[in-house]
Design an enzyme around this catalytic site. Structure first.
Site, PDB file in Angstrom:
ATOM      1  N   TYR A 102       0.949  -1.147  -0.482  1.00  0.00           N
ATOM      2  CA  TYR A 102       0.056  -0.308  -0.157  1.00  0.00           C
ATOM      3  C   TYR A 102       0.811   1.262   0.113  1.00  0.00           C
ATOM      4  O   TYR A 102       1.945   1.659   1.039  1.00  0.00           O
ATOM      5  CB  TYR A 102      -0.232  -0.411   1.072  1.00  0.00           C
ATOM      6  CG  TYR A 102      -1.439   1.311   1.371  1.00  0.00           C
ATOM      7  CD1 TYR A 102      -2.604   1.498   0.534  1.00  0.00           C
ATOM      8  CD2 TYR A 102      -1.589   2.275   2.204  1.00  0.00           C
ATOM      9  CE1 TYR A 102      -3.832   2.347   0.515  1.00  0.00           C
ATOM     10  CE2 TYR A 102      -2.143   3.485   2.365  1.00  0.00           C
ATOM     11  CZ  TYR A 102      -3.044   3.514   1.677  1.00  0.00           C
ATOM     12  OH  TYR A 102      -4.206   4.139   1.229  1.00  0.00           O
ATOM     13  N   ASP A 174      -0.652  -7.121   6.736  1.00  0.00           N
ATOM     14  CA  ASP A 174      -1.935  -6.212   6.289  1.00  0.00           C
ATOM     15  C   ASP A 174      -2.614  -6.854   5.479  1.00  0.00           C
ATOM     16  O   ASP A 174      -2.634  -7.068   4.631  1.00  0.00           O
ATOM     17  CB  ASP A 174      -1.377  -5.142   5.594  1.00  0.00           C
ATOM     18  CG  ASP A 174      -2.652  -3.682   5.199  1.00  0.00           C
ATOM     19  OD1 ASP A 174      -3.412  -4.163   5.118  1.00  0.00           O
ATOM     20  OD2 ASP A 174      -2.203  -2.503   4.716  1.00  0.00           O
ATOM     21  N   LYS A 199     -12.047   0.453   5.140  1.00  0.00           N
ATOM     22  CA  LYS A 199     -12.275  -0.247   4.432  1.00  0.00           C
ATOM     23  C   LYS A 199     -13.539  -1.691   4.391  1.00  0.00           C
ATOM     24  O   LYS A 199     -14.945  -0.936   4.480  1.00  0.00           O
ATOM     25  CB  LYS A 199     -11.221  -1.524   3.376  1.00  0.00           C
ATOM     26  CG  LYS A 199      -9.691  -0.250   3.508  1.00  0.00           C
ATOM     27  CD  LYS A 199      -9.929   0.466   1.943  1.00  0.00           C
ATOM     28  CE  LYS A 199      -8.846   2.478   2.316  1.00  0.00           C
ATOM     29  NZ  LYS A 199      -7.590   1.279   2.766  1.00  0.00           N
TER      30      LYS A 199
HETATM   31  C1  LIG Z   1      -6.319   2.027   2.831  1.00  0.00           C
HETATM   32  C2  LIG Z   1      -5.400   1.004   2.744  1.00  0.00           C
HETATM   33  C3  LIG Z   1      -4.328   1.205   3.835  1.00  0.00           C
HETATM   34  C4  LIG Z   1      -4.055   2.507   5.394  1.00  0.00           C
HETATM   35  O1  LIG Z   1      -5.739   2.894   5.455  1.00  0.00           O
HETATM   36  P1  LIG Z   1      -6.486   4.176   6.192  1.00  0.00           P
HETATM   37  O2  LIG Z   1      -7.312   3.884   6.839  1.00  0.00           O
HETATM   38  O3  LIG Z   1      -6.733   4.974   4.405  1.00  0.00           O
HETATM   39  O4  LIG Z   1      -5.773   4.974   7.017  1.00  0.00           O
HETATM   40  C5  LIG Z   1      -3.611   0.604   4.602  1.00  0.00           C
HETATM   41  N1  LIG Z   1      -3.543  -0.470   3.982  1.00  0.00           N
HETATM   42  C6  LIG Z   1      -4.359  -1.214   2.696  1.00  0.00           C
HETATM   43  C7  LIG Z   1      -4.629  -1.952   2.444  1.00  0.00           C
HETATM   44  C8  LIG Z   1      -5.223  -0.078   2.498  1.00  0.00           C
HETATM   45  O5  LIG Z   1      -6.249  -0.460   1.237  1.00  0.00           O
END
Ligand SMILES: *Cc1c(COP(=O)(O)O)cnc(C)c1O
Length: 383
Positions: A102, A174, A199
């Site tokens: 990311y 992640d 998300k």
């Molecule tokens: C959006 C996202 C993030 C960061 O999250 P935020 O809530 O925007 O701070 C980290 N990892 C992945 C895979 C993402 O899609």
């Protein structure tokens, strides 16, 4: 949390509920106090201590979903990542991190780590050998992302966990793209799982939040840093997130089903050059994905053939919106070369496999036939 016998949707609906003892309402009350009694209490509560009633109880739901003992909720996914990294890395330590990652995480590492004397190596690939080659004597953490953004590469989670255990190095993942509905990395041996709750956890494109799930000991270690950095989430949002997560299983399963159908359909479309989706047999790590995921997720990417303008294609879509974010119940598309990877030169982008034709597709819950129709009509206009 030791694995419970409760089913996914039961956990989503009921774990972490706060019982309304006073009025017997069916949903968790929301506690907005920023000030709590401190005499004769077991827990000294304060929002920035991540332990208001709503924070504490929602953490239980997230821990139950990832089969861990504990979890913490943050103000954003980046707060979750940064607090986790700062808890496990200090001056002189070294992080091994996957190269396909990311964009926000990449920026955080490159811009902040040098200020604090933390070293890092981005791997040359996403195979276990690439991670092993990057390990140094002072490596304290290995961080991976699978499936990754935006090319949906799949990393061998079990092999990374084993590598970490053999070398005495912590491992984190992640898990945003898969969500706990489709992948449980703790079962595969990973130490810590983080999410951008903005998300799938939120799922309606109206919440910004993050989470980390791990053992009690690891979460305590993160808490000790987080109480100083102060990235806690407001209880109003915590409550909204709890409500959203009740349908996490239903939403993500419906989205995953749609994604599989769309990937297959796009893969056969004469105007589509290539589809990136771990559920397709043609995906290079399809077998690996099948062995470590319960479903292949609801994110996919594809490239239109070269004489079709990918930007114009997105403008022609009627139902599917173009959007910076992802994972809502509504389908959205994005061009990585205009957003997350805009700062790279075309040659650099090509080197990491991101062409100007690439479209990242966050598949929603709409009827498959309507999504198919929308894409077909947009292609027809350009053709
Ligand atoms: C959006 C996202 C993030 C960061 O999250 P935020 O809530 O925007 O701070 C980290 N990892 C992945 C895979 C993402 O899609």
């Amino acid at each position: 949390m030791p694995k419970q016998n409760l089913g996914l949707n039961t956990i989503c609906t009921h774990i972490g509920e706060i019982k309304d003892e006073q009025f017997k309402g069916s949903v968790s009350p929301i506690y907005l106090s920023s000030s709590y009694e401190f005499l004769d209490v077991d827990v000294k509560r304060y929002p920035r201590y991540f332990n208001t009633p709503n924070q504490e109880y929602l953490s239980k739901k997230i821990a139950a979903l990832e089969y861990t003992d504990a979890a913490m909720i943050f103000g954003s996914g980046m707060a979750a990542i940064s607090h986790m990294f700062f808890a496990f890395l200090q001056k002189g330590d070294h992080l091994v991190v996957q190269n396909t990652l990311y964009g926000g995480t990449v920026n955080f590492i490159k811009e902040e780590f040098p200020k604090y004397g933390i070293e890092y190596t981005f791997t040359n690939g996403y195979k276990v050998e690439d991670f092993e080659a990057a390990i140094q004597d002072n490596t304290r953490l290995i961080h991976i992302e699978s499936p990754s953004n935006p090319l949906l590469t799949v990393t061998d989670i079990k092999a990374i966990a084993k590598l970490g255990k053999t070398k005495g190095i912590f491992t984190s993942i992640d898990n945003t793209f898969a969500s706990p509905v489709n992948q449980n990395p703790i079962d595969l041996g990973i130490n810590m799982v983080m999410h951008s709750a903005t998300k799938y956890f939120g799922g309606h494109s109206d919440i910004c939040a993050g989470a980390v799930a791990s053992s009690k000991e690891n979460i305590e270690r993160i808490w000790n840093v987080s109480k100083n950095l102060g990235g806690s989430l407001s209880d109003m949002t915590v409550w909204m997130l709890e409500r959203s997560m009740k349908t996490l299983g239903l939403r993500v399963k419906a989205q995953t089903k749609n994604a599989m159908k769309l990937a297959k359909w796009l893969n056969k479309h004469p105007k589509v050059l290539r589809v990136y989706y771990p559920g397709l047999k043609s995906h290079p790590e399809h077998k690996l994905a099948k062995s470590q995921m319960k479903g292949f997720g609801a994110m996919l990417s594809f490239e239109l053939i070269h004489d079709l303008d990918s930007e114009q294609f997105q403008n022609e879509l009627k139902l599917i919106k173009s959007s910076m974010s992802l994972a809502g119940i509504e389908s959205t598309v994005l061009s990585p070369h205009l957003t997350s990877h805009a700062l790279l030169s075309p040659a650099e982008r090509e080197a990491v496999g991101i062409s100007d034709q690439l479209i990242r597709f966050s598949v929603g819950i709409e009827a498959f036939k309507d999504l198919k129709h929308d894409i077909a009509q947009a292609i027809a206009v350009l053709d």
